[in-house]
Design an enzyme around this catalytic site. Structure first.
Site, PDB file in Angstrom:
ATOM      1  CG  ASP A  25      -1.743   1.225   1.400  1.00 13.04           C
ATOM      2  OD1 ASP A  25      -1.680   2.109   0.526  1.00 13.04           O
ATOM      3  OD2 ASP A  25      -2.466   1.315   2.418  1.00 13.04           O
ATOM      4  CE  LYS A  87      -1.586   6.910  -3.588  1.00 10.31           C
ATOM      5  NZ  LYS A  87      -2.141   5.967  -2.588  1.00 10.31           N
ATOM      6  CG  ASP A 206      -9.292   4.923   1.420  1.00  9.65           C
ATOM      7  OD1 ASP A 206      -8.912   5.520   2.447  1.00  9.65           O
ATOM      8  OD2 ASP A 206      -8.505   4.374   0.624  1.00  9.65           O
TER       9      ASP A 206
HETATM   10  P1  ADP Z   1      -3.233   7.594   3.535  1.00 10.38           P
HETATM   11  O1  ADP Z   1      -4.095   6.547   2.910  1.00 10.38           O
HETATM   12  O2  ADP Z   1      -3.486   8.957   2.985  1.00 10.38           O
HETATM   13  O3  ADP Z   1      -1.797   7.218   3.578  1.00 10.38           O
HETATM   14  P2  ADP Z   1      -3.970   6.787   6.219  1.00 10.38           P
HETATM   15  O4  ADP Z   1      -5.010   5.798   5.894  1.00 10.38           O
HETATM   16  O5  ADP Z   1      -2.696   6.294   6.769  1.00 10.38           O
HETATM   17  O6  ADP Z   1      -3.710   7.788   5.038  1.00 10.38           O
HETATM   18  O7  ADP Z   1      -4.644   7.814   7.233  1.00 10.38           O
HETATM   19  C1  ADP Z   1      -3.927   8.821   7.855  1.00 10.38           C
HETATM   20  C2  ADP Z   1      -4.898   9.707   8.573  1.00 10.38           C
HETATM   21  O8  ADP Z   1      -5.598   8.933   9.559  1.00 10.38           O
HETATM   22  C3  ADP Z   1      -4.244  10.863   9.307  1.00 10.38           C
HETATM   23  O9  ADP Z   1      -4.955  12.056   9.049  1.00 10.38           O
HETATM   24  C4  ADP Z   1      -4.419  10.473  10.776  1.00 10.38           C
HETATM   25  O10 ADP Z   1      -4.537  11.614  11.619  1.00 10.38           O
HETATM   26  C5  ADP Z   1      -5.693   9.688  10.752  1.00 10.38           C
HETATM   27  N1  ADP Z   1      -5.815   8.801  11.883  1.00 10.38           N
HETATM   28  C6  ADP Z   1      -4.998   7.778  12.238  1.00 10.38           C
HETATM   29  N2  ADP Z   1      -5.405   7.212  13.386  1.00 10.38           N
HETATM   30  C7  ADP Z   1      -6.508   7.893  13.780  1.00 10.38           C
HETATM   31  C8  ADP Z   1      -7.390   7.814  14.915  1.00 10.38           C
HETATM   32  N3  ADP Z   1      -7.197   6.918  15.884  1.00 10.38           N
HETATM   33  N4  ADP Z   1      -8.427   8.698  14.965  1.00 10.38           N
HETATM   34  C9  ADP Z   1      -8.601   9.609  14.004  1.00 10.38           C
HETATM   35  N5  ADP Z   1      -7.825   9.752  12.932  1.00 10.38           N
HETATM   36  C10 ADP Z   1      -6.770   8.909  12.820  1.00 10.38           C
HETATM   37 MG    MG Z   2      -4.722   4.814   2.109  1.00 15.22          MG
END
Ligand code: ADP
Ligand code: MG
Length: 624
Positions: A25, A87, A206
């Site tokens: 991913d 990205k 998502d």
């Molecule tokens: P991406 O797909 O863009 O790489 P992610 O799926 O890793 O992103 O998501 C990252 C986001 O998820 C960040 O904005 C982070 O603050 C949020 N996030 C991660 N854990 C939590 C949580 N426990 N509660 C709320 N938001 C969260």
């Molecule tokens: Mg993602």
């Protein structure tokens, strides 16, 4: 059914030999790598036991680099050389990045893709992504004890040709063999085992760090089909952090986030994010900010406050969900379930909003951070030939219509938007002029009726068409998009079999915001487009009539009396005038109709003459 045979001839894999394959991913905020061991997919940790690798690379003087957590910690100190969210730049030109001015990078505009000037020299987004992928590959090879035979890398479903190609290029640069690019929502569906016997239509919601994607998938008999995709490429967890930070500034009369010094801005955003994440599992969270003047500001964030701040953001995600369902021609009641993906779906208020909107308890038992990588690992395992014989056939959709330029600068759509991939569609075209021996094929992408409003993808020419009357040649143009979403176009003249072909090597650079913009413009402009199309069609018809009359006169003017000839000439002049002065549709049509009328008896005389010519010298009884 095996989708891909990766064994070399003569070296077929021993029946029990497990080929090392992994799913990656490659996220905007975080990246992960996962593999299947003992029929179980799991994410591989780094040497400190962490699964998530921040998608951050910091370039150092002399060519060295820091990666992941280490790099992210230095982001505030060295923003120019610390590349985050790369990205977003994949397959993009500077013009595609309207917010580039607000970012702390030195962008270098390139003909294909932006570059980033760093202390270690210029880096392209492909290279930065390759550095992230290399770290993941090394992690996997170290843990698994051998080289990876192949990987599946996930991409957003809306990624266009250029972005997909850039992702593949990054993988190649990182020494990875890409078995397949897989859409992120499809990977999530696989992780939930939705393919295992279930039939139905699922929405994949998502919400990540900086992007929101919604996809509607249909599953039946192990076949996945993406019915529609949508989302917002500038909406994610970061926006919640910003909203919280602005609220904090308001509470303390700080005059807004942008009024703070850069270091304080970053510190406050980090505080906001920490508080937001804490609130997903605690009833309250505290924020504190040390001001440069020594003042300390504090605030308490409650779920009710977060709900108020987040409400408009969540409403935007739900609006995108409605659009995607409409594109799929479905209502919420047609869905069998909703899957949650992305770190931001940990927020209880997001879960609640999704539950209410879709009327379904969302599927969220798999860690929303890991779910995409886990699904990719399952797919990679199957593609590498380790499968249990029930591999999936994956079908995705193309995000924008693909078509050809036809006469008058109009677009003939060959593959409509949201067509399931892989796809092959053919359409027959013909020549426009007598004796035409070549045809230019111009491949365009977009929803609008006029070529000028679409994006040009490729041009090529089919030569060697046998000279014949206009409209006699039959040219079949075939569009083919493979499972990775890459396009090739071929044209074939059917009577002679001459063929021309082009791989549409994407010119890097169409932002998904641009895709959204093009879609919106198409909807808004469809009325104007219709009129334009009618005008252009009338013009094309008129020109064809004019040409046909001209060539008939060249051959058979002798059949006409001087008065008849003068009348036809006059009607021709009126048509030519209407074309030249860009007259409205009605006038063009009227002039054409008048010319048709003026040539009616001439046409009849020509037909008689040609029959007589055909009959000349033949006895009547030889005619059967
Ligand atoms: P991406 O797909 O863009 O790489 P992610 O799926 O890793 O992103 O998501 C990252 C986001 O998820 C960040 O904005 C982070 O603050 C949020 N996030 C991660 N854990 C939590 C949580 N426990 N509660 C709320 N938001 C969260
Ligand atoms: Mg993602």
């Amino acid at each position: 059914m095996a989708l891909l045979q990766i064994s070399e001839p003569g070296q077929s894999a021993a029946p029990h030999q497990h080929r090392l394959a992994a799913g990656i991913d490659l996220g905007t905020t975080h990246s992960l790598i996962a593999t299947v061991q003992s029929a179980q997919a799991r994410c591989l940790p780094d040497d400190e036991g962490r699964l998530l690798l921040p998608s951050v690379v910091r370039y150092l003087p002399g060519g060295g680099l820091e990666l992941g957590h280490e790099a992210r910690e230095q982001q505030a100190e060295d923003p120019r050389n610390t590349i985050v969210s790369v990205k977003r730049f994949m397959g993009r030109r500077l013009a595609d990045l309207p917010a580039a001015g607000a970012l702390p990078y030195d962008f270098v505009d390139g003909p294909g893709m932006v570059g980033l000037a760093t202390v270690a020299g210029e880096r392209s987004p492909v290279q930065v992504s390759a550095d992230i992928l290399t770290a993941l590959r090394e992690r996997a090879e170290f843990t698994l004890g051998g080289p990876l035979a192949g990987v599946v890398i996930t991409v957003p479903a809306y990624f266009d040709d250029a972005q997909r190609q850039a992702t593949k290029d990054a993988a190649t640069l990182a020494g990875l063999n890409v078995l397949r690019l897989l859409n992120e929502p499809t990977a999530a569906a696989i992780a939930y085992g939705l393919d295992q016997g279930s039939e139905g239509t699922f929405a994949i919601y998502d919400l990540g760090g900086g992007t929101f994607d919604i996809s509607v998938l249909h599953l039946s008999r192990g076949v996945f089909e993406v019915l529609a995709t949508g989302g917002d490429s500038a909406l994610g967890g970061d926006d919640f952090d910003h909203a919280i930070a602005e609220w904090f500034c308001g509470e303390h009369g700080l005059g807004g986030l942008s009024a703070l010094p850069p270091a304080a801005q970053r510190a406050l955003l980090a505080e906001a994010r920490r508080a937001k994440e804490a609130l997903s599992s605690a009833p309250e969270a505290a924020l504190a900010l040390a001001m440069p003047d020594g003042r300390r500001c504090e605030a308490r964030l409650t779920p009710a406050q977060l709900a108020e701040l987040g409400q408009p953001l969540i409403a935007r995600t739900l609006a995108a969900c409605r659009r995607a369902l409409r594109d799929a021609k479905l209502g919420a009641q047609d869905l069998s379930g909703v899957v949650l993906v992305g770190g931001s779906t940990r927020m209880p208020l997001v879960r609640e909003a999704v539950r209410q909107h879709f009327g379904h308890e969302p599927l969220c038992d798999i860690d929303p951070d890991q779910v995409v990588a886990l699904g990719a690992a399952l797919q990679a395992d199957a593609l590498a030939g380790n499968g249990r014989g029930d591999e999936w056939l994956l079908l995705d959709v193309c995000p924008l219509s693909l078509g050809l330029e036809t006469m008058g600068g109009l677009v003939e759509k060959v593959i409509p938007r949201n067509t399931t991939l892989p796809a092959a569609r053919a359409q027959e075209f013909t020549t426009f002029k007598d004796g035409q021996t070549a045809m230019a094929v111009h491949v365009v992408q977009g929803e609008r009726e006029s070529v000028a409003d679409c994006r040009s993808l490729a041009r090529f020419t089919l030569h060697g068409i046998p000279p014949a009357a206009a409209g006699a040649a039959r040219i079949r143009v075939t569009f083919q998009i493979d499972a990775d979403g890459l396009l090739s176009v071929s044209a074939r003249e059917l009577t002679t079999g001459v063929e021309a072909h082009v791989e549409v090597k994407p010119t890097y650079g169409l932002a998904d915001a641009q895709i959204a913009g093009m879609l919106q413009a198409a909807i808004g402009a469809s009325q104007a487009d219709m009129q334009l199309r009618m005008l252009r069609e009338a013009q094309v018809d008129a020109r064809r009539l004019l040409d046909a009359t001209e060539s008939a006169l060249a051959q058979d003017a002798a059949l006409l009396s001087p008065t008849e000839l003068a009348a036809i000439r006059q009607a021709m002049f009126a048509v030519a005038d209407a074309l030249e002065t860009q007259s409205p549709v009605a006038d063009v049509k009227a002039a054409s109709t008048a010319l048709s009328a003026a040539t009616e008896s001439f046409a009849a005389q020509r037909m008689n003459a040609s029959i007589q010519r055909a009959l000349a010298g033949r006895a009547l009884d030889t005619l059967a």
